[in-house]
Design an enzyme around this catalytic site. Sequence first.
Site, PDB file in Angstrom:
ATOM      1  N   ASP A  63       6.249  11.754   2.982  1.00 28.83           N
ATOM      2  CA  ASP A  63       4.889  12.059   3.428  1.00 28.83           C
ATOM      3  C   ASP A  63       4.141  12.851   2.367  1.00 28.83           C
ATOM      4  O   ASP A  63       2.932  12.670   2.169  1.00 28.83           O
ATOM      5  CB  ASP A  63       4.925  12.863   4.733  1.00 28.83           C
ATOM      6  N   ALA A  64       4.858  13.750   1.668  1.00 32.28           N
ATOM      7  CA  ALA A  64       4.210  14.567   0.646  1.00 32.28           C
ATOM      8  C   ALA A  64       3.686  13.699  -0.494  1.00 32.28           C
ATOM      9  O   ALA A  64       2.559  13.879  -0.968  1.00 32.28           O
ATOM     10  CB  ALA A  64       5.201  15.595   0.106  1.00 32.28           C
ATOM     11  N   ASP A  67       0.661  11.654   0.746  1.00 34.53           N
ATOM     12  CA  ASP A  67      -0.562  12.456   0.804  1.00 34.53           C
ATOM     13  C   ASP A  67      -1.138  12.683  -0.586  1.00 34.53           C
ATOM     14  O   ASP A  67      -2.357  12.663  -0.779  1.00 34.53           O
ATOM     15  CB  ASP A  67      -0.281  13.809   1.471  1.00 34.53           C
ATOM     16  N   LYS A 147       0.923  18.622  16.094  1.00 36.77           N
ATOM     17  CA  LYS A 147       0.814  17.229  15.659  1.00 36.77           C
ATOM     18  C   LYS A 147       2.222  16.621  15.625  1.00 36.77           C
ATOM     19  O   LYS A 147       3.000  16.871  14.703  1.00 36.77           O
ATOM     20  CB  LYS A 147       0.150  17.158  14.282  1.00 36.77           C
ATOM     21  N   LYS A 335      -9.430  19.697  18.246  1.00 36.64           N
ATOM     22  CA  LYS A 335     -10.417  18.769  18.792  1.00 36.64           C
ATOM     23  C   LYS A 335     -11.491  19.563  19.530  1.00 36.64           C
ATOM     24  O   LYS A 335     -11.165  20.511  20.260  1.00 36.64           O
ATOM     25  CB  LYS A 335      -9.764  17.799  19.783  1.00 36.64           C
ATOM     26  N   CYS A 456      19.771  31.129 -29.795  1.00 32.70           N
ATOM     27  CA  CYS A 456      20.161  31.777 -31.062  1.00 32.70           C
ATOM     28  C   CYS A 456      21.588  31.465 -31.497  1.00 32.70           C
ATOM     29  O   CYS A 456      21.983  31.852 -32.602  1.00 32.70           O
ATOM     30  CB  CYS A 456      19.975  33.287 -30.952  1.00 32.70           C
TER      31      CYS A 456
END
Length: 844
Positions: A63-64, A67, A147, A335, A456
């Site tokens: 989903d990420a 989006d 949601k 809403k 180093c």
Amino acid sequence: MRTASTHDIAPEAPLAPSRSAEAGGLSDIPAGQRARWNELVLSIESARDAYYNAIDAQSPMSDAEYDRLYRELEEIEAAHPALAAAGSPTRSVGGRATTDFAPAPHHERMYSLQDVFSTQEVQEWAERMVAETGIPDEELAMTAEVKIDGLAVALTYEDGVLTRAATRGDGTTGEDVTGNVRTIADVPRVLSGTGHPRLLEVRGEVYFPVKEFEAFNEARRRQNVERAAGGAPLLQVFANPRNAAAGSLRQKNPAITASRPLSMIAHGVGAVVLREGQEPVAQQHEWYERLQGWGLPVSPYSAVVRGRAQREAYIERHAAHRHDLLHEIDGIVFKIDDRAVQRELGATSRVPRWAAAYKYPPEEVRTRLLDIDVQVGRTGRVTPFGIMEPVLVAGSRVARATLHNATEVARKGVRIGDMVILRKAGDVIPEILGPVPESRDGSERDFVMPEHCPSCGTALAPAKDGDVDVRCPNTRSCPAQVTERIAHIGARGALDIEGLGDEAASALTRPDAGRAEALAALAAGRSLETERGSISIPAEELEAMAVSERVEAVAQRIRAAGIIEQPPVLDGEAGLFDLDEEDLRDVFVWRPVSRRGTPTGDWRLSRFFWTKQVHAPDGRVKRPTAASRSTTAMLAQLQAAKDRPLWRILVALSVRHVGPTAARALADRFGSLDELCRADEDRLAEVEGVGPAIAASWAAWREVDWHREILQRWRDAGVRMVDDGAAAGARSRPAGASGDGGGDRDGEPAGAGAPGARRTLEGLTVVVTGSLEGYTRDGAKEAIIARGGKASGSVSKRTSYVVVGDKAGSKEAKARQLGLPILDEEGFIALLEGGPAAIGAQTA
């Protein structure tokens, strides 16, 4: 939940905007933007198809990531409206219908929701609602709902009897899954009670309960052991409850759906045909009460909220408890509660204007571990870290994550090449949790911790027996450690020098970092951009050379161009405050070249602190180089940093174990660096918050010759090393406060962090929320701590005072709910000066 297009587009088929888009100026759009638009549309359509139409398969895109791609598509179409054709996913809803189920036209269109990704975006949407309705924010009622991360359905009841159930589909036509939905125990076939409309279209979400999910997967794993032994096909083990719900609902055999523990929650209504004499339901929340009375399941988490504070409190509350709910959630939906206002506001082609969905940042994602490298910290600790395919997690794009030490790598069992699970610990630090073993194909390889410092070459070893960490003992000269210490000096927690970050520190101490990679790229046929033009070797010449000859050819081209190895401007922190513009004039850095975020393989050699010098074709200087604005600002900040409080100087010295808390305590107790250098370990250890370990660390540090050199060089450069009550770093007060006028770059009041301040807040816990005119967030925190108080980031019953500034959010609401004393900025200043006795009438 994702939105999806109405169009059936094969993943490999190129898209083209409609003719109307061509007429709107498509030819004026750069080819690269058109190509990227095409790539994004194909990727989004493919992901939608898998997301909405999969039976047992896992969606190939998180989903990420979805989006991120969707927002990039919106940005391209905002810049080039001609691309936003009817075929764009931004203009459509739902997923295309397959031929596996009969089509089911919705009585009323099923819209998607407008996604927002921050509380500020929620507020901007709410402000638009206030502007369009004329109702003040504190009076505009909204339903706040979790949601549900499930599969959207529309249930049609005629005279109270379930006659059809359909998926969302494209928003206009879904798929008939009536037989499967009738197997869900939560869904009544006949509504209870009375007063049902003639026709009622109920919108809801089918989900897989969290408590049932792991048990269901575990049962499948056990079955797969037997199946593998018998040679039978293995059962799908679902990646998450949402995939399980989608796959279960879309089975062709309802008996399979019936065998899975699906549930459903109603979250709205579509078409409604009332009987004669029936009154329409006026409010959204009243519909939920009505549906519940008819036997339909509704969310137990919904609430009616008004104003920003209540909205953000709802978001915060469910973010903290999102894993305690019946089902997975991926955000919060707001809403407008009044149905008449909803109708007035209407909808766009894709979303209703009266609703918005705030999406929580993803907490855990999957990505590929490309490599494991090590980095050397400012105290010599060598830490392995993962290099991953970039992925969005908890709101930011991540490509690297710490693995702590070799023991931790072994414990987690990760291998280079693994698909890994990534999260942000505390939503801040990227952390690799572990591998996804079932994704392995045998190409993965184990990580081996190096035996020598990659910076180093010094042999690595634990600082003492029993340590799990290994360190580079070359503290003074190890280039990586020097770079890290310089960057630390500029950090907010130390001297807070704007412009002195990781890149600037690297340019000062290791300007040739990347040189070897750039020359290797030249030998492989790539190019190097410089101020005097591009350097490359033609492919036909390279093909005729042996590898050793290519290396020599590259070296010759570089020498001919006058590009020599650069000595560092700084070989340690001692000379930092002696820098001037001319010292930084000819610092060049090597950088890989990217196009639209994709590496090209080419490199660029450019000035870091000064502007590019432009040459005419004949070699003359057409535009001379000059110190950049950021460089001038950084040097000015270095001068200002000489007057920082003593505790910040102590933090900047990178003494092991001496962080801000111990540094404040030491500075408060001794007042000057001279006193700190004279104090023996016993006196140091007696300071509250210090103790023997920190005392021993400081005592050992000050005895090292090159450490004393740092102190002397800084003192000679004008760095103040004393807090005497009149330090040049004291802040002037904001307008309206007592004391002298004027201010510094932060605009913080006098003594904001002064160690000599009276301890007026001893034993008190103070929370500051919102923006204050006279204090930065860190400045307010310092002021509280300097006066003996605790600066907390969260409100609880133990909080003594809450200071409220501009645009304060849920913390103010919680403070009022708990009945805590609330102060404005004037009250905060009074509290700092005189403690609780001075603020009397200031509390609200």
